[in-house]
Design a protein around this motif. Sequence first.
Motif, PDB file in Angstrom:
ATOM      1  N   GLU A 193       0.824  -1.206   0.000  1.00 49.30           N
ATOM      2  CA  GLU A 193       0.000   0.000   0.000  1.00 49.30           C
ATOM      3  C   GLU A 193       0.861   1.259   0.000  1.00 49.30           C
ATOM      4  OE1 GLU A 193      -3.033   2.182  -0.690  1.00 49.30           O
ATOM      5  OE2 GLU A 193      -3.320   0.008  -0.449  1.00 49.30           O
ATOM      6  N   ALA A 194       1.964   1.244   0.753  1.00 50.14           N
ATOM      7  CA  ALA A 194       2.862   2.404   0.753  1.00 50.14           C
ATOM      8  C   ALA A 194       3.380   2.676  -0.648  1.00 50.14           C
ATOM      9  CB  ALA A 194       4.022   2.161   1.722  1.00 50.14           C
ATOM     10  N   ALA A 195       3.689   1.600  -1.387  1.00 48.01           N
ATOM     11  CA  ALA A 195       4.153   1.771  -2.764  1.00 48.01           C
ATOM     12  C   ALA A 195       3.048   2.350  -3.638  1.00 48.01           C
ATOM     13  CB  ALA A 195       4.632   0.431  -3.322  1.00 48.01           C
ATOM     14  N   ARG A 196       1.827   1.862  -3.469  1.00 48.09           N
ATOM     15  CA  ARG A 196       0.717   2.400  -4.264  1.00 48.09           C
ATOM     16  C   ARG A 196       0.501   3.885  -3.978  1.00 48.09           C
ATOM     17  NH1 ARG A 196      -1.521  -2.985  -3.597  1.00 48.09           N
ATOM     18  NH2 ARG A 196      -2.355  -2.472  -1.519  1.00 48.09           N
ATOM     19  N   GLN A 197       0.825   4.292  -2.767  1.00 52.49           N
ATOM     20  CA  GLN A 197       0.665   5.702  -2.391  1.00 52.49           C
ATOM     21  C   GLN A 197       1.855   6.562  -2.815  1.00 52.49           C
ATOM     22  OE1 GLN A 197      -2.094   6.998  -1.035  1.00 52.49           O
ATOM     23  NE2 GLN A 197      -3.148   5.042  -0.794  1.00 52.49           N
ATOM     24  N   GLY A 198       2.910   5.914  -3.340  1.00 51.87           N
ATOM     25  CA  GLY A 198       4.062   6.652  -3.845  1.00 51.87           C
ATOM     26  C   GLY A 198       5.135   6.967  -2.828  1.00 51.87           C
ATOM     27  N   ALA A 199       5.115   6.317  -1.675  1.00 49.35           N
ATOM     28  CA  ALA A 199       6.108   6.597  -0.642  1.00 49.35           C
ATOM     29  C   ALA A 199       7.501   6.213  -1.099  1.00 49.35           C
ATOM     30  CB  ALA A 199       5.754   5.845   0.639  1.00 49.35           C
ATOM     31  N   ALA A 200       8.474   7.042  -0.773  1.00 52.42           N
ATOM     32  CA  ALA A 200       9.870   6.736  -1.098  1.00 52.42           C
ATOM     33  C   ALA A 200      10.409   5.658  -0.179  1.00 52.42           C
ATOM     34  CB  ALA A 200      10.721   7.991  -1.000  1.00 52.42           C
ATOM     35  N   ALA A 201       9.976   5.703   1.081  1.00 48.00           N
ATOM     36  CA  ALA A 201      10.421   4.713   2.066  1.00 48.00           C
ATOM     37  C   ALA A 201       9.250   4.379   2.976  1.00 48.00           C
ATOM     38  CB  ALA A 201      11.600   5.245   2.875  1.00 48.00           C
ATOM     39  N   ALA A 202       9.207   3.120   3.421  1.00 45.81           N
ATOM     40  CA  ALA A 202       8.156   2.661   4.323  1.00 45.81           C
ATOM     41  C   ALA A 202       8.808   1.921   5.477  1.00 45.81           C
ATOM     42  CB  ALA A 202       7.170   1.755   3.593  1.00 45.81           C
ATOM     43  N   ILE A 203       8.576   2.402   6.689  1.00 52.59           N
ATOM     44  CA  ILE A 203       9.204   1.827   7.879  1.00 52.59           C
ATOM     45  C   ILE A 203       8.109   1.386   8.849  1.00 52.59           C
ATOM     46  CG2 ILE A 203      10.804   2.193   9.773  1.00 52.59           C
ATOM     47  CD1 ILE A 203      12.117   2.400   7.028  1.00 52.59           C
ATOM     48  N   ILE A 204       8.113   0.097   9.194  1.00 51.80           N
ATOM     49  CA  ILE A 204       7.160  -0.447  10.155  1.00 51.80           C
ATOM     50  C   ILE A 204       7.768  -0.381  11.551  1.00 51.80           C
ATOM     51  CG2 ILE A 204       5.969  -2.542  10.893  1.00 51.80           C
ATOM     52  CD1 ILE A 204       5.742  -3.318   7.960  1.00 51.80           C
ATOM     53  N   VAL A 205       6.957   0.052  12.504  1.00 50.17           N
ATOM     54  CA  VAL A 205       7.391   0.111  13.901  1.00 50.17           C
ATOM     55  C   VAL A 205       7.216  -1.279  14.510  1.00 50.17           C
ATOM     56  CG1 VAL A 205       7.008   1.143  16.167  1.00 50.17           C
ATOM     57  CG2 VAL A 205       6.715   2.529  14.080  1.00 50.17           C
ATOM     58  N   HIS A 206       8.313  -1.881  14.947  1.00 54.96           N
ATOM     59  CA  HIS A 206       8.206  -3.214  15.545  1.00 54.96           C
ATOM     60  C   HIS A 206       7.704  -3.133  16.975  1.00 54.96           C
ATOM     61  CE1 HIS A 206       9.661  -6.665  17.931  1.00 54.96           C
ATOM     62  NE2 HIS A 206       9.170  -7.329  16.894  1.00 54.96           N
ATOM     63  N   ASP A 207       6.736  -3.987  17.266  1.00 54.70           N
ATOM     64  CA  ASP A 207       6.210  -4.147  18.625  1.00 54.70           C
ATOM     65  C   ASP A 207       5.929  -5.638  18.771  1.00 54.70           C
ATOM     66  OD1 ASP A 207       5.068  -3.937  21.098  1.00 54.70           O
ATOM     67  OD2 ASP A 207       3.506  -2.507  20.520  1.00 54.70           O
ATOM     68  N   THR A 208       6.517  -6.285  19.746  1.00 52.03           N
ATOM     69  CA  THR A 208       6.522  -7.747  19.810  1.00 52.03           C
ATOM     70  C   THR A 208       5.139  -8.366  19.814  1.00 52.03           C
ATOM     71  OG1 THR A 208       8.671  -7.812  20.924  1.00 52.03           O
ATOM     72  CG2 THR A 208       7.262  -9.731  21.185  1.00 52.03           C
ATOM     73  N   VAL A 209       4.221  -7.840  20.596  1.00 48.65           N
ATOM     74  CA  VAL A 209       2.893  -8.476  20.698  1.00 48.65           C
ATOM     75  C   VAL A 209       2.121  -8.392  19.386  1.00 48.65           C
ATOM     76  CG1 VAL A 209       0.653  -8.417  21.858  1.00 48.65           C
ATOM     77  CG2 VAL A 209       2.764  -8.223  23.197  1.00 48.65           C
ATOM     78  N   PRO A 210       1.885  -7.237  18.803  1.00 48.78           N
ATOM     79  CA  PRO A 210       1.148  -7.211  17.543  1.00 48.78           C
ATOM     80  C   PRO A 210       1.913  -7.797  16.369  1.00 48.78           C
ATOM     81  CG  PRO A 210       1.874  -5.001  18.131  1.00 48.78           C
ATOM     82  CD  PRO A 210       2.140  -5.876  19.316  1.00 48.78           C
ATOM     83  N   ALA A 211       3.253  -7.776  16.421  1.00 54.35           N
ATOM     84  CA  ALA A 211       4.024  -8.396  15.339  1.00 54.35           C
ATOM     85  C   ALA A 211       3.993  -9.914  15.440  1.00 54.35           C
ATOM     86  CB  ALA A 211       5.470  -7.916  15.368  1.00 54.35           C
ATOM     87  N   ALA A 212       3.851 -10.427  16.651  1.00 51.65           N
ATOM     88  CA  ALA A 212       3.807 -11.871  16.945  1.00 51.65           C
ATOM     89  C   ALA A 212       5.185 -12.496  16.996  1.00 51.65           C
ATOM     90  CB  ALA A 212       2.931 -12.627  15.953  1.00 51.65           C
TER      91      ALA A 212
END
Length: 548
Positions: A193-212
């Motif tokens: 989705e970030a690519a479809r929106q044209g973002a140059a960079a996409a960074i996900i915030v890691h959080d152990t519980v929701p990331a699993a």
Amino acid sequence: MRVLFLTSLIALASGGAAIAASTDGGPSIDTMKEVVKEISSDAYEGRAPGTAGEEKTLAYLVQRFEALGLKPGNKGSWFQDVPLVEIDAKNVSPLRFTGGKTAVSASYGPEMVIATYRTGQPHIEVKDSPVVFVGYGIHAPEKKWNDYAGVDVKGKTVLILVNDPDYQTPTLRGPFNGRAMTYYGRWTYKFEEAARQGAAAAIIVHDTVPAAYGWNVVQSSWTGAQHVADSANGNADQSAAIGWMQKDKAAALVASAGLNLDALTAAAKKRGFKAVPLKGVKASVSFDNAIRKHSSKNVVALLPGRTRPDEYVLYAAHWDHLGHCEAAPDGDDICNGAIDNATGTAALVALAEANVKAGATDRSQVFLAVTAEESGLLGSAYYGNHPVFPLSRTVGGVNMDALSMAGPAKNVVVIGKGKSQLDAYLDRALAAQKRVASLEPTPEKGFYYRSDHFSFAKHGVPMLYFEGGQNLVKGGPAAGAKAAKDYEEHRYHGPKDEYDPKWDWSGVKVDLKLYYDVGRALANTTDWPNWMPGDEFRAIRDRSRAMK
């Protein structure tokens, strides 16, 4: 050179492979032990695609299938070529954020990981890119949810939360299925989705519980060579840089803009959230790419059907793992992937063996060992887009990934329970064992979107995927949860996922019999199981069957 090497390995491996005895008419655990011990040994170097470990794995699987008398499934070949690009990031700079109250820098590995899907760029540089917090990074028109509404992120860096907005809901009710993760919660979707929106960079915030999973899994999975699917445009439409960063670094970044990450996260959980530019903050990162295009391979073995050979039942498992990865404290840097997924691959061999012994079924049975699952289900996705056997004639099947060595359980956990009519086949097989099927205890982990059955589901083919249950005969749910946590924290995607001669195979034995019973029942019936009414894949299946 590759073909010659592979041929010589097959020749060296052939001969002397006998079909192991099975005392109950089902798959042989002795066969499983042999296969797991072999392909998870250090000699296979973690079975990364495009390496000598792949060559050895392919040769070994062909030797086993050939010794059973199976047929090469792809027009006389055992293989389906899967075009991949290996990208190995080098000379990675820190991910730097400037322009806020204080500068924030995250180092590669311990604090952030970075990569690219672009296969034609030997150097990536994102310089002074404005940063925008986009919540969960979801655009779902059917749910009237758009985290990108009213903001232009073209050329900018987007900061994204992992999972869905309602993952903390105790029930399965909510805009994104409550506690159960949807595809919108998966990291793959967020980068798409970030690519479809044209973002140059996409960074996900890691959080152990929701990331699993913990940061150790992210670090071991995202450092070193990565594999992506090839494309005609070199994936030029993708963001230049994609990656993850530790939550504490993300909090410091947001604080540098005079904001609070916890407050932004709470706001992002509510419908109508508006993306928040981090005023004045700009991101910079650069790295070189060692790029190598190559073809990895899916292995396709066929047991032709007796009366309806043009109808197919599919058994799938991924043979690949991570290869060399982040070293353990003792210096061991081979991610052997014994549980994940030498066990599933071994199950594939054992099931083929048992079906040969039992005799051909009415429908043909396909034993498919796919590549590059660990890189985003790339091998199964390629098969789905370029099926060897028509998907409109593929009845359904089973997928096997990371079988449990926790011991026998009173239940199995069905990933995606209630989605398709295959559940009825499993219920009958379970009744014979006086066991039950359970819902996922941790639906927020999104397992339905993390293994190869998903690639077939997207094309309408129902695939059954279950895991060993956590209600253990010895110790009950508490012991099962403890075993699962221990594996996730100490072995999953790490160098210590190794073969252990002390494993308890009794649980695997009964689970494997379920796959066998379901597969044979499916291969001998005239039924065409479908998705349940209202399921997201039902219409795709109906269209496919109409074209058969």
